[in-house]
Design a protein around this motif. Structure first.
Motif, mmCIF file in Angstrom:
data_model
loop_
_atom_site.group_PDB
_atom_site.id
_atom_site.type_symbol
_atom_site.label_atom_id
_atom_site.label_comp_id
_atom_site.label_asym_id
_atom_site.label_seq_id
_atom_site.Cartn_x
_atom_site.Cartn_y
_atom_site.Cartn_z
ATOM 1 N N ILE A 76 36.268 28.514 49.938
ATOM 2 C CA ILE A 76 36.861 29.678 48.500
ATOM 3 C C ILE A 76 37.480 29.874 49.339
ATOM 4 C CG2 ILE A 76 34.345 31.340 48.459
ATOM 5 C CD1 ILE A 76 36.976 29.267 45.516
ATOM 6 N N SER A 82 41.150 27.973 46.494
ATOM 7 C CA SER A 82 41.115 29.123 45.709
ATOM 8 C C SER A 82 41.864 29.691 44.718
ATOM 9 C CB SER A 82 40.784 30.609 46.353
ATOM 10 O OG SER A 82 41.683 30.717 47.069
ATOM 11 N N GLU A 89 39.414 25.662 36.964
ATOM 12 C CA GLU A 89 38.815 26.476 36.260
ATOM 13 C C GLU A 89 38.958 25.955 34.800
ATOM 14 O OE1 GLU A 89 37.381 30.284 37.785
ATOM 15 O OE2 GLU A 89 36.652 30.853 36.032
ATOM 16 N N TYR A 93 37.422 24.774 32.023
ATOM 17 C CA TYR A 93 37.373 26.120 30.393
ATOM 18 C C TYR A 93 37.919 25.546 29.065
ATOM 19 C CZ TYR A 93 36.748 30.334 28.524
ATOM 20 O OH TYR A 93 35.964 31.511 27.648
ATOM 21 N N ILE A 100 31.000 25.584 37.881
ATOM 22 C CA ILE A 100 29.627 26.227 39.374
ATOM 23 C C ILE A 100 30.831 25.444 40.856
ATOM 24 C CG2 ILE A 100 27.819 26.793 40.153
ATOM 25 C CD1 ILE A 100 26.739 25.517 38.239
ATOM 26 N N TYR A 101 31.040 26.643 41.445
ATOM 27 C CA TYR A 101 31.734 26.606 42.852
ATOM 28 C C TYR A 101 30.794 26.967 44.152
ATOM 29 C CZ TYR A 101 35.980 28.308 40.470
ATOM 30 O OH TYR A 101 36.622 28.951 40.039
ATOM 31 N N ILE B 76 39.786 35.339 40.827
ATOM 32 C CA ILE B 76 39.139 33.966 42.266
ATOM 33 C C ILE B 76 40.503 33.842 43.456
ATOM 34 C CG2 ILE B 76 39.194 32.023 41.463
ATOM 35 C CD1 ILE B 76 36.725 33.296 43.532
ATOM 36 N N GLY B 77 41.651 33.873 42.522
ATOM 37 C CA GLY B 77 42.687 33.664 43.767
ATOM 38 C C GLY B 77 43.370 34.819 44.085
ATOM 39 N N SER B 82 38.083 36.159 46.659
ATOM 40 C CA SER B 82 37.898 35.319 46.534
ATOM 41 C C SER B 82 36.686 35.289 48.086
ATOM 42 C CB SER B 82 39.083 34.096 47.255
ATOM 43 O OG SER B 82 40.079 34.559 48.064
ATOM 44 N N GLU B 89 28.194 35.190 47.508
ATOM 45 C CA GLU B 89 27.731 34.123 47.964
ATOM 46 C C GLU B 89 26.571 33.769 49.375
ATOM 47 O OE1 GLU B 89 30.892 30.358 47.498
ATOM 48 O OE2 GLU B 89 28.848 29.423 48.221
ATOM 49 N N ILE B 99 25.283 30.741 43.454
ATOM 50 C CA ILE B 99 26.579 31.562 42.605
ATOM 51 C C ILE B 99 26.779 31.202 41.865
ATOM 52 C CG2 ILE B 99 27.827 33.372 42.651
ATOM 53 C CD1 ILE B 99 25.570 35.074 44.356
ATOM 54 N N ILE B 100 27.235 31.441 40.554
ATOM 55 C CA ILE B 100 28.221 31.099 39.131
ATOM 56 C C ILE B 100 29.610 32.086 39.266
ATOM 57 C CG2 ILE B 100 28.405 30.568 37.366
ATOM 58 C CD1 ILE B 100 25.916 29.374 37.070
ATOM 59 N N TYR B 101 30.391 31.451 39.967
ATOM 60 C CA TYR B 101 31.729 32.655 39.833
ATOM 61 C C TYR B 101 32.436 31.917 37.923
ATOM 62 C CZ TYR B 101 31.899 31.918 44.553
ATOM 63 O OH TYR B 101 31.971 31.545 45.930
ATOM 64 N N SER B 102 33.007 32.953 38.034
ATOM 65 C CA SER B 102 34.003 33.119 36.962
ATOM 66 C C SER B 102 35.167 34.207 36.905
ATOM 67 C CB SER B 102 33.577 32.250 35.784
ATOM 68 O OG SER B 102 33.547 31.060 35.402
ATOM 69 N N SER B 103 36.393 34.122 36.341
ATOM 70 C CA SER B 103 37.286 34.609 37.052
ATOM 71 C C SER B 103 37.683 35.217 34.827
ATOM 72 C CB SER B 103 38.761 34.195 36.702
ATOM 73 O OG SER B 103 38.781 33.317 38.153
ATOM 74 N N LYS B 110 38.127 36.751 27.150
ATOM 75 C CA LYS B 110 37.986 35.720 28.564
ATOM 76 C C LYS B 110 36.523 36.765 28.873
ATOM 77 C CE LYS B 110 37.598 32.235 31.040
ATOM 78 N NZ LYS B 110 38.569 32.122 32.836
ATOM 79 N N GLU B 113 33.758 36.006 26.463
ATOM 80 C CA GLU B 113 32.427 34.868 26.078
ATOM 81 C C GLU B 113 32.080 34.402 27.948
ATOM 82 O OE1 GLU B 113 35.299 31.674 25.535
ATOM 83 O OE2 GLU B 113 37.038 32.932 25.194
ATOM 84 N N LEU B 114 32.387 34.722 28.562
ATOM 85 C CA LEU B 114 31.831 34.605 29.699
ATOM 86 C C LEU B 114 30.770 35.011 30.505
ATOM 87 C CD1 LEU B 114 34.679 34.755 33.112
ATOM 88 C CD2 LEU B 114 33.829 32.669 32.389
ATOM 89 N N MET B 117 28.292 32.893 28.396
ATOM 90 C CA MET B 117 28.052 31.483 28.733
ATOM 91 C C MET B 117 26.910 32.353 29.668
ATOM 92 S SD MET B 117 28.804 29.773 31.025
ATOM 93 C CE MET B 117 30.039 30.205 32.751
#
Lengths: 338, 338
Positions: A76, A82, A89, A93, A100-101, B76-77, B82, B89, B99-103, B110, B113-114, B117
């Motif tokens: 990643i 990434s 993602e 979404y 899940i990465y 994550i970009g 990253s 991780e 780990i579950i990531y999200s941006s 957002k 929501e994350l 979730m």
DNA sequence: CTGAAAGCGCTTACAG
DNA sequence: CTGAAAGCGCTTACAG
């Protein structure tokens, strides 16, 4: 433990209805089940008021669905991954799926563990950038009727969806661009990995040599030890092949690492040696001179991957006919190859 | 649906034992429960033979634990995120956590929501790089006794663990380095975000001005529209402040975007203007000239974050005393500020 | 239109 | 040392 959360039972009790009714309404089946609009409204209002959210663990246990997709990348930390992760993602979404990465770092062992952990966690689908030695595990996933899309590289012995680019042609065109510019000794710097994308890139280089009759100069850095070996291997490669006037790099990390070495050796780009890299990114764009690079259509790939996965998921079973899609890449020409 | 998986029940039936016994053995409680070694061995052997793996959904449903940590980053970009994600991780993995990531992409909506979730998915702990407007939600998580570590920035109104760097001092030292080099008109390019790390960086700049009596030159690009506004805003800033002989950038994307603009304007670095950036990365290192940058101790931060989270998780409840740790950053001096 | 009941695959007091 | 049974929070035939 944390048993303070409200459940369907609490709602049905409070409202004098059954769990069934609540569940139907919550799942948008009120009309289908011909539940009166009043009841539905009352329930929805109450749910909102108390801030109820369903327990996905329980739901997943009975439905076998989790609305989660496992995404296994090589690393990643690599901008190529990434960036595509970011795009995937977003697409997922929008369709109600979570990603899940996790990274394999090229290790088969870690990849196997990740696949198993995803399975244990009940992900609905898999996007996998496979390492070597994953064939058996992936075959088994297919046999268990799980949705899978391979990405970036595939496994020749495994029948599965694959989305990638036409690596052979991309590298052929990159090299041809150099040959057209009058380069006579074009080198290829790659790894010794047997991954399909690497094999294809090398094949593209070889096709050009064959067509033009140019001489081959290939450096294969050991994939398992690139960090340590790139510098000494690259330096002696340059020293032992003094006629080289251009280099194609098969990956972005090989390119970036080597560019730094070339700078330290005071090799002038493109005057002494022209350069083309694989996978565009900010470093290559801002390098002085700008580095010509093969750009993968990330957005399109992300879309194809997600669409394919969601389609399989909707069909509810693994389709016999698999997709093997190789998108065209684009050569971005900058000063390094002029 | 996919009911081909083997369960504890299948095992107990096949072996003529009870579910309880199997479960104890599987969870390493065989000795504790004084189950005979023979039985335990037989079960383990059978489990291995048939390739049984537990259903984590079911387990999670009863234990309330999932061995999963939710990690909410800004994007994550962005290489900063990253890279730290990659380190976190790895650390988590070594401790048996996934780990579950999200941006969030900086969007409060957002982010909310994350968080929800993640809660619905039953993550055990949260690592959050918060956007604005998350205070209420995070307070509630704490009230529900969930383990949380804030990272990169914090929310002044929320009591929660926080791991970051001493941004004020880092920026102060970066500017001081420029002042020590004889710069007389040091500018600061930042955003209009009210996030704590941005406020602190600006404060560091202001402290230096105060100490030295230098004049202030601040450009605040609108956080919500950086892509569109950076170029016009930066160009007119440069034009309207012709005395500027040095610039501190408050983030890496501001620095990289502006460096490209400066190059197009043929502004020579460091002859005309010296430059310092925040958050080191490959682009800054390989830029010509190399860009002086504030480097955050990523590895140490990752370790502190995970250690803190696992400790809370082990204690099983939210500690009253929260940690607020600001690590020192390091200024990497390159040619851009000489 | 709505409800009682079984079951998803586990864990864990409780009992012996 | 081991087992019968309840329960985690849902969904979904089945019945009325």
């Amino acid at each position: 433990m944390k048993r303070n959360r409200i459940s369907i039972k609490d709602i049905s009790k409070a409202l004098g209805l059954s769990n069934t009714t609540i569940s139907f309404i919550l799942n948008g089946k009120a009309e289908e089940m011909r539940i009166s609009a009043q009841v539905a409204e009352k329930v929805l209002a109450y749910v909102k008021e108390v801030g109820y959210t369903p327990n996905y663990l329980a739901r997943g246990l009975v439905t076998g669905k989790t609305n989660t997709i496992g995404f296994i990348v090589e690393s990643i930390g690599n901008p190529f991954f990434s960036q595509i992760a970011s795009l995937i993602e977003e697409q997922a979404y929008n369709s109600g799926y979570k990603i899940i990465y996790s990274s394999t770092n090229g290790k088969q062992e870690k990849a196997l563990e990740l696949i198993r952990m995803f399975r244990d966690r009940g992900v609905d689908g898999y996007i996998i950038c496979p390492t070597d030695g994953l064939a058996e595990e992936i075959k088994q996933l297919r046999e268990e009727n799980r949705s899978i899309v391979l990405f970036d590289r595939y496994l020749p012995s495994v029948v599965a969806h694959y989305i990638g680019i036409d690596n052979e042609r991309a590298m052929y065109e990159a090299c041809k661009h150099l040959a057209d510019g009058g380069k006579k000794n074009i080198a290829m710097v790659t790894t010794d990995s047997e991954q399909t994308q690497m094999i294809s890139r090398l094949a593209g280089y070889q096709r050009l040599l064959k067509e033009t009759g140019l001489q081959s100069h290939v450096l294969q850095v050991p994939y398992d030890d690139i960090k340590q070996r790139l510098q000494p291997d690259f330096e002696s490669f340059i020293k032992n092949n003094p006629t080289i006037d251009a280099i194609c790099f098969a990956t972005n990390y090989l390119a970036i690492g080597s560019l730094e070495i070339m700078r330290n050796l005071h090799i002038s780009i493109p005057d002494q040696i022209s350069v083309v890299a694989f996978d565009d990114n900010e470093v290559l764009r801002l390098f002085q001179p700008g580095i010509t690079a093969v750009e993968q259509p990330l957005e399109e790939m992300a879309k194809l991957i997600i669409d394919r996965l969601l389609l399989d998921l909707k069909l509810g079973k693994v389709t016999e006919k698999t997709v093997h899609k190789e998108l065209p890449a684009r050569l971005i020409i900058r000063a390094s190859s002029l």
